[in-house]
Design an enzyme around this catalytic site. Structure first.
Site, PDB file in Angstrom:
ATOM      1  N   ASP A 164      -3.730   1.438  21.184  1.00 55.50           N
ATOM      2  CA  ASP A 164      -2.855   0.539  22.166  1.00 55.50           C
ATOM      3  C   ASP A 164      -1.255   0.760  21.579  1.00 55.50           C
ATOM      4  OD1 ASP A 164      -3.326  -0.860  19.762  1.00 55.50           O
ATOM      5  OD2 ASP A 164      -3.234  -2.749  20.516  1.00 55.50           O
ATOM      6  N   ASP A 185       0.194   2.018  15.425  1.00 60.53           N
ATOM      7  CA  ASP A 185      -0.519   3.118  16.097  1.00 60.53           C
ATOM      8  C   ASP A 185       0.142   4.267  16.230  1.00 60.53           C
ATOM      9  OD1 ASP A 185      -2.718   1.515  18.166  1.00 60.53           O
ATOM     10  OD2 ASP A 185      -1.017   0.553  17.620  1.00 60.53           O
ATOM     11  N   ASP A 208      -3.051   0.003  11.155  1.00 59.62           N
ATOM     12  CA  ASP A 208      -3.789   1.127  11.976  1.00 59.62           C
ATOM     13  C   ASP A 208      -3.649   2.291  10.977  1.00 59.62           C
ATOM     14  OD1 ASP A 208      -4.249  -0.742  14.071  1.00 59.62           O
ATOM     15  OD2 ASP A 208      -2.664   0.198  15.024  1.00 59.62           O
TER      16      ASP A 208
END
Length: 318
Positions: free
Chosen positions: A10, A15, A250
């Site tokens: 996302d 990310d 992440d």
């Protein structure tokens, strides 16, 4: 043999860092990147993913449109931390257009790629787990064809970052998290919120990380500025990360998928997700008493080799 990855994102700031880490790993082949709602609405996630690939000169990697909304939960984003656009609100006028996206639906692409490479694909999920939950609904045998699943999400000590007891990815689609932890019986590794907080990066490292002046480093410094400022602000002073450094959530799941020796301590336990509690909805539940009678146990990451982890981050910006 290169490790075959599918990355489900996302794309917010962390990310982006995870994608760049995977792109820099010499023994990794990224088969696809599938996009999901989460840190920012899906259209932004798609644009952001292409922006990251462009700065890394890797627009050859296929990017797919996945789920735009949770299974049942109300939509939520994390614009206060990642910026309204998900990448620090520093737009690129020359960003790639969405015409570069693959036409196939992301969930169907994920299923097809894993069918074509049975037992060889590691799935790294750094978003709410909507795409993964839909995949197992469409193809019940999907999880058993995976080599492994790495998730950033959930918590171990009921410490929330979105609700009282809930981590963002699991709160953003609690039903999906429940389905995935119930039906994915492949080897499963989870980098939880508290684990990433305990392993946060010293601010001095962040300065060093950006210092190379490469195009990637300039990009990363620019998109990270807002979230780093937020992490240092007074309102975050009660957070576990406060003052200690930057938490790139992440990237811990991605680092473990790239090099499993990076995790120096872990534990195996059956888990589920609370769906009904007033204060605990989305909280990951660890079944130490084995009352759930689950055969499948996940591996919860507890400690990381921070020097190896820093090296992967440094390599990502070269």
């Amino acid at each position: 043999m290169k490790k075959k990855l599918i990355i489900d994102v996302d794309t917010g700031v962390d990310d982006a860092q995870a994608i760049m880490m995977a792109l820099a790993a010499p023994d990794v082949e990224i088969l696809a990147i599938t996009c999901c709602h989460g840190n920012t609405p899906l259209e932004n996630v798609l644009k952001n993913t292409l922006r990251v690939l462009k700065v890394c000169n890797r627009l050859d990697i296929p990017v797919y449109r996945g789920c735009a909304v949770p299974l049942l939960a109300p939509k939520r984003n994390a614009g206060d931390y990642h910026g309204k656009d998900g990448l620090g609100d520093v737009p690129d006028p020359d960003a790639p257009g969405l015409d570069l996206l693959q036409k196939r639906n992301g969930v169907k692409a994920m299923i097809k790629l894993v069918k074509q490479n049975p037992g060889e694909v590691t799935l790294v999920a750094t978003a709410p787990l909507t795409n993964l939950a839909v995949a197992v609904q469409l193809e019940p045998s999907f999880p058993e064809k995976l080599k492994a699943l790495y998730i950033m999400g959930g918590n171990t000590n009921s410490r929330g970052n979105t609700s009282v007891c809930g981590e963002f990815n699991f709160v953003a689609d609690s039903e999906a998290a429940y389905v995935v932890l119930d039906r994915y019986t492949c080897p499963t590794y989870i980098a939880t919120w508290e684990f990433s907080c305990r392993s946060s990066l010293p601010w001095s490292f962040c300065d060093q990380w950006f210092a190379s002046g490469s195009e990637k480093a300039v990009f990363m410094k620019k998109i990270s500025s807002l979230s780093m400022k937020k992490a240092q602000s007074a309102e975050y002073q009660k957070e576990i990360t406060a003052g200690k450094g930057f938490n790139s959530c992440d990237t811990y799941a991605m680092a473990a998928a790239i090099d499993d020796t990076i995790i120096t301590e872990s534990e195996k336990v059956a888990v589920t997700v609370e769906l009904e509690g007033k204060f605990t909805r989305g909280m990951m539940v660890l079944d130490y008493m084995e009352l759930l009678k689950k055969k499948h146990k996940v591996t919860i990451m507890k400690k990381v080799d921070l020097e190896k982890f820093k090296k992967l981050l440094m390599d990502a910006l070269k």
